[in-house]
Design a protein around this motif. Structure first.
Motif, short mmCIF file in Angstrom:
data_model
loop_
_atom_site.label_atom_id
_atom_site.label_comp_id
_atom_site.label_asym_id
_atom_site.label_seq_id
_atom_site.Cartn_x
_atom_site.Cartn_y
_atom_site.Cartn_z
N TRP A 112 0.89 -1.31 0.01
CA TRP A 112 0.04 -0.10 0.04
C TRP A 112 0.86 1.33 0.04
CZ3 TRP A 112 -2.17 2.59 5.02
CH2 TRP A 112 -2.95 3.66 4.84
N VAL A 113 1.68 1.34 1.14
CA VAL A 113 2.27 2.77 1.18
C VAL A 113 3.48 3.03 0.02
CG1 VAL A 113 4.15 1.98 2.61
CG2 VAL A 113 3.51 4.22 2.79
N ASP A 122 9.03 -8.47 -4.05
CA ASP A 122 8.05 -8.64 -2.99
C ASP A 122 7.54 -10.26 -3.33
OD1 ASP A 122 5.46 -6.62 -2.06
OD2 ASP A 122 5.21 -8.86 -2.30
N ALA A 145 9.69 -1.29 2.67
CA ALA A 145 8.15 -1.20 3.21
C ALA A 145 7.34 -2.38 3.45
CB ALA A 145 7.40 -0.05 2.17
N ASN A 153 6.03 -4.68 9.61
CA ASN A 153 7.03 -4.08 10.57
C ASN A 153 8.27 -5.32 10.93
OD1 ASN A 153 5.67 -1.85 10.46
ND2 ASN A 153 4.69 -2.18 12.47
N HIS A 205 11.34 -5.88 8.33
CA HIS A 205 12.22 -4.65 8.00
C HIS A 205 13.79 -5.23 8.21
CE1 HIS A 205 9.33 -1.20 9.10
NE2 HIS A 205 9.00 -1.94 7.92
N GLU A 244 10.84 2.00 6.27
CA GLU A 244 9.50 2.71 6.97
C GLU A 244 9.52 2.43 8.52
OE1 GLU A 244 7.08 4.38 6.83
OE2 GLU A 244 6.95 4.97 4.44
N LYS A 245 8.58 3.24 9.22
CA LYS A 245 8.44 3.43 10.60
C LYS A 245 7.55 2.37 11.04
CE LYS A 245 5.07 4.19 11.09
NZ LYS A 245 3.48 3.59 10.43
N ASP A 296 7.82 10.35 7.41
CA ASP A 296 7.71 11.17 6.38
C ASP A 296 7.22 12.66 6.84
OD1 ASP A 296 5.46 9.33 6.82
OD2 ASP A 296 4.30 11.04 5.64
N GLN A 331 -5.26 -4.42 -1.61
CA GLN A 331 -4.72 -5.59 -0.95
C GLN A 331 -5.87 -6.52 -1.07
OE1 GLN A 331 -1.66 -6.52 -0.91
NE2 GLN A 331 -0.29 -5.04 -0.20
N TRP A 349 -1.98 -7.40 8.78
CA TRP A 349 -0.89 -7.77 9.90
C TRP A 349 -1.02 -6.68 11.09
CZ3 TRP A 349 2.37 -3.49 10.25
CH2 TRP A 349 2.40 -2.74 8.81
N ARG A 350 -1.65 -5.48 10.84
CA ARG A 350 -1.47 -4.44 11.58
C ARG A 350 -2.39 -4.76 13.09
NH1 ARG A 350 -1.10 -1.75 7.17
NH2 ARG A 350 0.15 0.21 7.39
N GLN A 369 -0.15 11.37 4.98
CA GLN A 369 0.80 10.94 3.91
C GLN A 369 0.78 12.12 2.68
OE1 GLN A 369 -1.39 8.64 4.87
NE2 GLN A 369 -0.18 7.54 6.05
N1 LIG Z 1 4.96 6.47 6.52
C1 LIG Z 1 3.72 6.36 6.60
O1 LIG Z 1 2.95 7.22 6.47
C2 LIG Z 1 3.40 4.83 6.32
C3 LIG Z 1 1.98 4.72 5.99
C4 LIG Z 1 1.57 3.27 5.87
C5 LIG Z 1 2.37 2.14 6.18
N2 LIG Z 1 3.95 2.57 6.70
C6 LIG Z 1 4.59 1.51 6.92
O2 LIG Z 1 4.95 0.81 5.81
C7 LIG Z 1 5.26 -0.51 5.92
C8 LIG Z 1 4.22 -1.44 4.83
O3 LIG Z 1 2.98 -1.04 5.17
P1 LIG Z 1 1.82 -1.30 4.12
O4 LIG Z 1 0.49 -0.59 4.64
O5 LIG Z 1 2.15 -0.80 2.74
O6 LIG Z 1 1.56 -2.84 3.99
P2 LIG Z 1 1.24 -3.69 3.13
O7 LIG Z 1 0.84 -4.95 3.71
O8 LIG Z 1 0.41 -3.15 2.03
O9 LIG Z 1 2.45 -4.07 2.14
C9 LIG Z 1 3.69 -4.61 2.59
C10 LIG Z 1 4.14 -5.48 1.35
O10 LIG Z 1 5.31 -6.32 1.75
C11 LIG Z 1 5.44 -7.41 0.89
N3 LIG Z 1 6.31 -8.33 1.79
C12 LIG Z 1 6.04 -9.18 2.82
N4 LIG Z 1 7.32 -9.90 2.89
C13 LIG Z 1 8.28 -9.39 2.30
C14 LIG Z 1 9.51 -9.66 2.18
N5 LIG Z 1 10.13 -10.40 2.90
N6 LIG Z 1 10.35 -8.81 1.39
C15 LIG Z 1 9.81 -8.25 0.35
N7 LIG Z 1 8.44 -7.69 0.31
C16 LIG Z 1 7.49 -8.30 1.38
C17 LIG Z 1 3.94 -7.78 1.14
O11 LIG Z 1 3.77 -8.78 0.00
C18 LIG Z 1 3.18 -6.56 0.68
O12 LIG Z 1 3.05 -6.30 -0.71
C19 LIG Z 1 4.98 -0.86 7.51
O13 LIG Z 1 6.19 -0.84 8.18
C20 LIG Z 1 4.22 0.49 7.79
O14 LIG Z 1 4.17 0.52 9.32
C21 LIG Z 1 4.15 3.60 6.81
#
Ligand SMILES: NC(=O)c1ccc[n+]([C@@H]2O[C@H](COP(=O)([O-])OP(=O)(O)OC[C@H]3O[C@@H](n4cnc5c(N)ncnc54)[C@H](O)[C@@H]3O)[C@@H](O)[C@H]2O)c1
Length: 332
Positions: free
Chosen positions: A12-13, A34, A68, A71, A74, A91-92, A118, A160, A166-167, A263
């Motif tokens: 997503w992010v 991914d 990203a 958590n 990472h 990412e945080k 960000d 998705q 996962w949250r 964001q």
């Molecule tokens: N800065 C912000 O404002 C902000 C906003 C949303 C999310 N985030 C952070 O971004 C991160 C991702 O969040 P999201 O909402 O995008 O999650 P998400 O579930 O939408 O995306 C995570 C992606 O990681 C992939 N993934 C899983 N295991 C992996 C691996 N070993 N290697 C590579 N890819 C892998 C998944 O298939 C998925 O596509 C989290 O840490 C979240 O806290 C930050």
């Protein structure tokens, strides 16, 4: 030649915020990693190379990798990127646990590392930082934050279908609303006040949603110089309600920012004079998103320019946070 990004975790992010930021910054997405075939297909449709693992991504030799993943995932991509000498914007929160965060920052070694707070880069927040530094509200006495959204058990990141929420999984996320949303405000407040927090207490709630993590919390702290912090974050706030507010109170005035935490670009900032009560708008670039500003700042850091990314600072905040969070979990 434009700055070349790799992305580990094209969810997503990455898709909805980092990808547009890369384009707006005039940078290039060269490769993603991914395990999801859907995520890889959407990257390939954009012309990017897509690998199921980070090794394949790093073989394309990006200038930096943006991590990203959920958590708790990472650490591995960060460690692999650092071992290859690639700069990392992660990412945080840094990780789901303090042990993972300690290992992650240690693994970064000498490569340029930044946690993707960000909101630190939002032009409104930079403008507030300048006003405070110029003395516009006098001595800062308190920062007050309300930052909330709605995440119920069935919630999925937009777009998705195959990824579970996962949250709401304590092992994957490290907690609920507070670890997800609270750290943004803590980092932002430290930037605005210009001092680290030295005290933090957290109270968690599981009030509305039926999942094993908190759906809200109150964070109360104090900065090294004595200013106070109060932050309410939540997953249980209907999204049509006002839910993104930042106030910085000083002995000569107050700044209020509405809809700047998040964001996206935009929002509004107003300063009220503590003598006359008069208000004035604080102007900033309402078209520049915090993600675009962050991408530009990170590329400048990799190029050797002045910057305020710091794994050490972010780890210190994570230590303070995790101590308070542990205490709060015991009372949840
Ligand atoms: N800065 C912000 O404002 C902000 C906003 C949303 C999310 N985030 C952070 O971004 C991160 C991702 O969040 P999201 O909402 O995008 O999650 P998400 O579930 O939408 O995306 C995570 C992606 O990681 C992939 N993934 C899983 N295991 C992996 C691996 N070993 N290697 C590579 N890819 C892998 C998944 O298939 C998925 O596509 C989290 O840490 C979240 O806290 C930050």
């Amino acid at each position: 030649m434009s700055f070349r990004w790799g992305i580990a975790g094209f969810g997503w992010v990455a898709r909805d915020h980092m990808l547009p930021a890369i384009a707006a910054a005039g940078h290039e997405l060269v490769a993603i990693a991914d395990p999801s075939s859907t995520a890889r297909a959407s990257a390939e449709a954009l012309g990017a190379f897509a690998s199921p693992d980070v090794t394949g991504l790093l073989a394309k030799r990006p200038d930096a990798i943006y991590v990203a993943t959920p958590n708790h995932l990472h650490l591995a991509p960060v460690a692999e990127a650092a071992a290859s000498g690639t700069a990392i914007l992660c990412e945080k929160p840094i990780a789901a646990t303090l042990d993972q965060a300690e290992a992650l920052v240690a693994a970064t070694g000498a490569v340029t590392y930044g946690t993707a707070f960000d909101q630190r880069h939002h032009p409104a927040h930079r403008a507030i930082q300048r006003e405070i530094a110029a003395g516009a509200i006098g001595q800062v006495t308190a920062v007050r934050i309300a930052y909330a959204c709605w995440i119920d058990p069935a919630w999925r990141p937009p777009g998705q279908t195959e990824v579970s929420n996962w949250r709401a999984d304590p092992a994957a996320a490290g907690g609920g609303a507070v670890i997800d949303l609270g750290l943004h405000g803590l980092d932002l407040a430290e930037m605005l006040v210009g001092e680290p927090l030295d005290r933090l207490q957290i109270t968690l709630q599981r009030r509305v949603h039926d999942y094993p993590v908190d759906d809200g919390g109150m964070l109360v702290g104090r900065f090294a110089g004595g200013a106070l912090l109060q932050s309410h974050v939540a997953y249980n706030c209907p999204e049509v309600l006002p839910r993104r507010r930042l106030e910085v109170l000083g002995d000569k005035g107050m700044i209020v920012a509405l809809d700047t935490m998040g964001q996206s670009a935009g929002g509004s900032v107003q300063l009220t004079c503590g003598r006359s009560g008069d208000t004035r708008a604080i102007r900033f670039d309402t078209d520049l998103s915090p993600f675009t500003a962050q991408a530009l700042a990170f590329a400048a850091a990799v190029a050797g320019g002045a910057h305020d990314f710091s794994g050490t600072r972010d780890l210190n905040l994570m230590r303070l946070f995790c101590t308070a969070h542990e205490e709060a979990l015991a009372c949840l």
